[in-house]
Design a protein around this motif. Structure first.
Motif, mmCIF file in Angstrom:
data_model
loop_
_atom_site.group_PDB
_atom_site.id
_atom_site.type_symbol
_atom_site.label_atom_id
_atom_site.label_comp_id
_atom_site.label_asym_id
_atom_site.label_seq_id
_atom_site.Cartn_x
_atom_site.Cartn_y
_atom_site.Cartn_z
ATOM 1 N N ALA A 212 -19.697 -29.910 22.496
ATOM 2 C CA ALA A 212 -20.619 -29.650 21.372
ATOM 3 C C ALA A 212 -20.589 -28.232 20.882
ATOM 4 O O ALA A 212 -21.177 -27.774 20.044
ATOM 5 C CB ALA A 212 -21.950 -29.763 22.037
ATOM 6 N N ALA A 213 -19.376 -27.476 21.491
ATOM 7 C CA ALA A 213 -19.180 -26.298 21.007
ATOM 8 C C ALA A 213 -18.339 -25.842 19.853
ATOM 9 O O ALA A 213 -17.642 -24.806 19.797
ATOM 10 C CB ALA A 213 -18.592 -25.272 22.214
ATOM 11 N N PHE A 214 -18.349 -26.689 18.832
ATOM 12 C CA PHE A 214 -17.539 -26.745 17.570
ATOM 13 C C PHE A 214 -18.797 -26.904 16.264
ATOM 14 O O PHE A 214 -19.622 -27.508 16.375
ATOM 15 C CB PHE A 214 -16.599 -27.758 17.702
ATOM 16 N N ALA A 215 -18.179 -26.379 15.139
ATOM 17 C CA ALA A 215 -18.963 -26.411 14.203
ATOM 18 C C ALA A 215 -19.445 -27.488 13.519
ATOM 19 O O ALA A 215 -20.669 -27.750 12.880
ATOM 20 C CB ALA A 215 -18.219 -25.497 12.791
ATOM 21 N N ALA B 201 -23.236 -37.896 18.312
ATOM 22 C CA ALA B 201 -23.176 -37.137 19.729
ATOM 23 C C ALA B 201 -23.809 -35.922 19.498
ATOM 24 O O ALA B 201 -24.239 -35.200 20.935
ATOM 25 C CB ALA B 201 -21.761 -36.964 20.222
ATOM 26 N N TYR B 202 -24.158 -35.433 18.660
ATOM 27 C CA TYR B 202 -24.792 -33.928 18.403
ATOM 28 C C TYR B 202 -26.090 -34.082 17.659
ATOM 29 O O TYR B 202 -25.817 -34.403 16.706
ATOM 30 C CB TYR B 202 -23.813 -33.035 17.760
ATOM 31 N N TRP C 95 -18.377 -36.989 23.262
ATOM 32 C CA TRP C 95 -19.427 -37.341 23.866
ATOM 33 C C TRP C 95 -19.873 -36.583 25.351
ATOM 34 O O TRP C 95 -18.884 -36.841 26.103
ATOM 35 C CB TRP C 95 -19.934 -38.823 23.881
ATOM 36 N N SER C 96 -20.807 -35.668 25.420
ATOM 37 C CA SER C 96 -20.928 -35.142 26.791
ATOM 38 C C SER C 96 -21.296 -36.161 27.804
ATOM 39 O O SER C 96 -21.389 -35.846 29.042
ATOM 40 C CB SER C 96 -22.269 -33.897 26.650
ATOM 41 N N ASP C 97 -22.218 -36.953 27.306
ATOM 42 C CA ASP C 97 -22.731 -38.059 28.094
ATOM 43 C C ASP C 97 -22.250 -39.520 27.520
ATOM 44 O O ASP C 97 -23.243 -39.707 26.494
ATOM 45 C CB ASP C 97 -24.350 -37.958 28.360
ATOM 46 N N VAL C 98 -21.388 -40.178 27.814
ATOM 47 C CA VAL C 98 -21.087 -41.344 27.079
ATOM 48 C C VAL C 98 -21.949 -42.466 27.486
ATOM 49 O O VAL C 98 -21.948 -43.385 26.312
ATOM 50 C CB VAL C 98 -19.574 -41.870 27.719
#
Length: 324
Positions: A112-115, A143-144, A176-179
């Protein structure tokens, strides 16, 4: 001028490592190529001659500047939000001996650390859908939360304008941080599709079937399903017809973006022939053959956007195959 196609979603860098090379043990840094499924589709459609607009969010960095320039060089109109607090996404890609790729991670550990995780719903308010025939989106932005809200706003605006919704499932767990959250969100989103594109593996994963016709029946709103199966070919199913074609036999060196190019070829043909062409099985077959040629040609060079063919390339390829 109104572009008949808007592609909305991630535009990023694919960092490709040499065939058979493990990036962790590699002395090479990899080679950077412009990518991201919606951006790939936009660039391919524009290169084929259909005016296209890209809506995305990029970092306020040199990588973002480069990607915008690449898209503009391809003839894509850009409506790009620039986000100063996160960088443009770089995806790490390994390839096996057949050219098939494996998305193994990013240039930073947090997905999630991208624009592109920060496409703002307010940005969508400035996007004009009047006269737009097709809105193309994937599902990675779901995902965000911020980008997911922007996608929903675009969906609502497009439907109000009478724009057809094209959704490419494009399942990439690494985003996805949580698939575990992915399947229900994606399934709900697919219900808005007028045209749904997915691979056989994605269909089995989410829908427990690899029948394009069955998938078309599962989604009442959906008027056409495109199912791709790599070297085994593709199928287009509507409520009335199901047409399958084998893949063209070519020497593939990199399959990155092949499915995106296939979708681009299909949409380019729809823009020329009209949505109603999906009513006729023979027209579907011709469109499918053209899309398959665009996809096949893209696998014969490295990179997704760099490898995309011109209309002349596609015509020559089809002529040569028809003559053989």
């Amino acid at each position: 001028m109104t572009e008949p196609v808007i592609c909305l979603g991630e535009c990023l860098v694919d960092r490709l490592f040499e065939v058979g090379q493990n990036y962790q043990n590699s002395s090479e840094q990899g080679t950077d190529y412009p990518g991201g499924a919606p951006a790939n589709v936009a660039a391919a459609i524009a290169k084929l001659g259909t005016p296209t607009r890209m809506v995305s969010c990029l970092g306020q960095d040199e990588v973002g500047d480069w990607l915008i320039q690449v898209l503009k060089d391809q003839g894509v109109a850009c409506q790009i939000q620039r986000y100063a607090d996160a960088p443009t996404r770089i995806v790490l890609v390994e390839r096996d001996e057949t050219g098939d790729r494996n998305f193994i991670g990013f240039s930073a550990p947090d997905p999630a650390a991208f624009a592109d995780a920060h496409l703002a719903p307010e940005w969508i308010d400035g996007v004009d859908f009047a006269g737009v025939k097709y809105l193309v989106m994937g599902t990675l932005g779901l995902a965000y939360p911020t980008t997911a809200s922007a996608m929903q706003r675009a969906l609502d605006k497009a439907q109000q304008a009478g724009t057809k919704i094209v959704i490419d499932l494009n399942w990439r767990p690494v985003f996805w941080s949580d698939v575990e959250l992915a399947p229900p969100k994606i399934h709900k989103f697919l219900k808005a599709a007028d045209l749904l594109k997915l691979s056989r593996e994605e269909a089995l994963w989410l829908l427990d079937t690899d029948s394009a016709a069955e998938i078309c029946q599962q989604f009442p709103q959906c008027e056409a399903v495109l199912l791709t199966d790599g070297g085994n070919g593709s199928t287009c199913a509507t409520k009335q017809h199901s047409v399958s074609l084998p893949a063209f036999a070519v020497d593939s060196i990199d399959t990155t973006g092949a499915g995106d190019a296939f979708l681009a070829g299909f949409l380019h043909q729809l823009c020329q022939r009209g949505w109603e062409s999906l009513q006729a099985a023979d027209a579907i077959e011709e469109i499918l053959r053209y899309a398959s040629a665009v996809g096949a040609l893209t696998t014969m060079k490295p990179g997704a956007i760099a490898a995309q063919p011109t209309p002349e390339d596609v015509d020559q390829f089809l002529t040569a195959f028809n003559a053989s």
